[in-house]
Design an enzyme around this catalytic site. Sequence first.
Site, PDB file in Angstrom:
ATOM      1  N   SER A   3       0.845  -1.187   0.000  1.00  0.00           N
ATOM      2  CA  SER A   3       0.000   0.000   0.000  1.00  0.00           C
ATOM      3  C   SER A   3       0.883   1.242   0.000  1.00  0.00           C
ATOM      4  O   SER A   3       2.103   1.154   0.084  1.00  0.00           O
ATOM      5  CB  SER A   3      -0.912   0.005   1.224  1.00  0.00           C
ATOM      6  OG  SER A   3      -0.134   0.287   2.370  1.00  0.00           O
ATOM      7  N   LYS A   4       0.233   2.375  -0.095  1.00  0.00           N
ATOM      8  CA  LYS A   4       0.916   3.665  -0.224  1.00  0.00           C
ATOM      9  C   LYS A   4       2.026   3.855   0.820  1.00  0.00           C
ATOM     10  O   LYS A   4       3.046   4.471   0.536  1.00  0.00           O
ATOM     11  CB  LYS A   4      -0.091   4.810  -0.075  1.00  0.00           C
ATOM     12  CG  LYS A   4      -0.832   5.124  -1.343  1.00  0.00           C
ATOM     13  CD  LYS A   4      -0.581   6.585  -1.696  1.00  0.00           C
ATOM     14  CE  LYS A   4      -1.038   7.025  -3.045  1.00  0.00           C
ATOM     15  NZ  LYS A   4      -1.541   6.129  -3.991  1.00  0.00           N
ATOM     16  N   ARG A   5       1.809   3.340   2.026  1.00  0.00           N
ATOM     17  CA  ARG A   5       2.827   3.626   3.042  1.00  0.00           C
ATOM     18  C   ARG A   5       4.141   2.887   2.771  1.00  0.00           C
ATOM     19  O   ARG A   5       5.153   3.166   3.373  1.00  0.00           O
ATOM     20  CB  ARG A   5       2.286   3.379   4.442  1.00  0.00           C
ATOM     21  CG  ARG A   5       2.150   1.968   4.841  1.00  0.00           C
ATOM     22  CD  ARG A   5       1.215   1.847   6.040  1.00  0.00           C
ATOM     23  NE  ARG A   5       0.470   0.628   5.906  1.00  0.00           N
ATOM     24  CZ  ARG A   5       0.895  -0.537   6.348  1.00  0.00           C
ATOM     25  NH1 ARG A   5       2.057  -0.624   6.952  1.00  0.00           N
ATOM     26  NH2 ARG A   5       0.177  -1.618   6.174  1.00  0.00           N
TER      27      ARG A   5
ATOM     28  N   GLY B 244       5.479   3.018  -0.193  1.00  0.00           N
ATOM     29  CA  GLY B 244       5.989   3.673  -1.405  1.00  0.00           C
ATOM     30  C   GLY B 244       4.836   3.719  -2.391  1.00  0.00           C
ATOM     31  O   GLY B 244       3.814   3.075  -2.172  1.00  0.00           O
TER      32      GLY B 244
END
Length: 487
Positions: free
Chosen positions: A250-252, A254
């Site tokens: 997920s976004k966290r 990268g």
Amino acid sequence: MQSESQRSVRLRFAPSPTGYPHLGNIRTALFNWLFARRHDGIFILRIEDTDVARKVEGAVDIILDSLRWLGLDWDEGPYFQSQRLSIYRETAQRLIDEDHAYSCYCSPERLGAMRQEQMKRKQPPKYDRRCRDLTQQQGTELKAAGVTPVIRFKTPLEGETTFHDLIYGRVTFRHDTLDDFVLLKSDGYPTYHLANIVDDHFMDISHVLRAEEWLSSTPRHVLLYQALDWQAPQFAHLPMILGPDRAKLSKRHGATNINEYQKEGYLPDAMVNFLALLGWSLDDRTELLSREELIKHFSLERVGKTAAIFNKEKLEWMNGVYLRRLGLTEFVHRAMPFLDKSLPESVRRPLDEGYVSQVLSLIQERAKTLAEVPQLADFFFLDELLYDARLLSKGKLDAKSGIKAIMAASQKLEQAATWDAITLEGILRALATELKLPAGELFGVLRVAITGRTAAPPLFQTMAVLGKEKCLKRLEMALQLLEADLN
Ligand code: GLU
């Protein structure tokens, strides 16, 4: 029907245009492409756009751009499922005629209530097959009442389906865990299951390489192939991609969209190399592989079952390696748009290519992405540097000795007849001896004065590129800062 050994190698990437392509989707595309290229096969692009509600405007272009950017060229397509509706409808009709499918008139309300009830009872949601055995008479009446049916597959009630997955091996699903799944929706659009297998059949796909999340759909597909008396392709489900904490990517961890990496200035070759190693490896050791090497060595035997771990630092490292391998001209060509976009407005455009090239020859070693270049290089372009005066006296030299050192350096440099790195080094080393200063200390103050930062490319080369006038001006300004600091 052709036997397996005669079948030509034909692969497809079949994205749904529901948003920006995720890294996982692109990894799937890459593995299909590599397998096709490895076996001199055909790589087909097919857009699975039958889910009208989830379709996102512009997504197809973004998918195509990403594939082009990465150099994953396709030999056929893009085909659009939305333009092939009649083929799916004909196949659904054939399944009805041959008693493998039926019309279901249950209202969405009824299905919703049923699902709620099942969930309350902690049962998996499943259609109760109410319409499976409607008589023709009942069907005609419901139709006459204006109800538009969906078409459902008649999943066998007993027994099981087994297939061989090229990565997961033998996979068996009991039929009583499967539903009478929908083939054709009431709007006349096919579901994923129907459209997918019809296309794979008519496009003569030999191998289906797709994400592991589709493994549970495969028994449905196998049942459909059997019902239609078609030869199924070979299946290979690719391992999931997880973050370093083993959570779903997920976004966290990268950016998850491939386009972000393009924007941040990753090189396509580095990206391809990195993605290839998410689930595949040559020998558990080799990290750097060119496109040609990947094609030569790619094999499903070396695709793992266990989840691949996405490691952003590794990607950055790898991109740095690929950036350093570029010839200077190519590096300049690729970095130019990033400089143009991100250098402060005060820097005059168009940028002078000759000067940019000299600057970038010093930056190339240090950049991990192209988007970092403007920030690594901006002091070469600015008229005036803004930095904290305390940086100048952060080393061993206090402000007073700093002033003395800079003044002495200015005097010597002013007299310099030529302005190249070797001459400058000679002058400044001699000065350090004269001032009885360790060279590193003198150079440290000068580096801050010249670049406004403590970490920068080699000092003498930097000064050579900046030119005499600018360097002397910057030393002058550092003196003013230190003097102000003293008072
Ligand atoms: N449209 C599906 C997807 O977006 C394709 C899955 C498959 O390859 O069968 O992943």
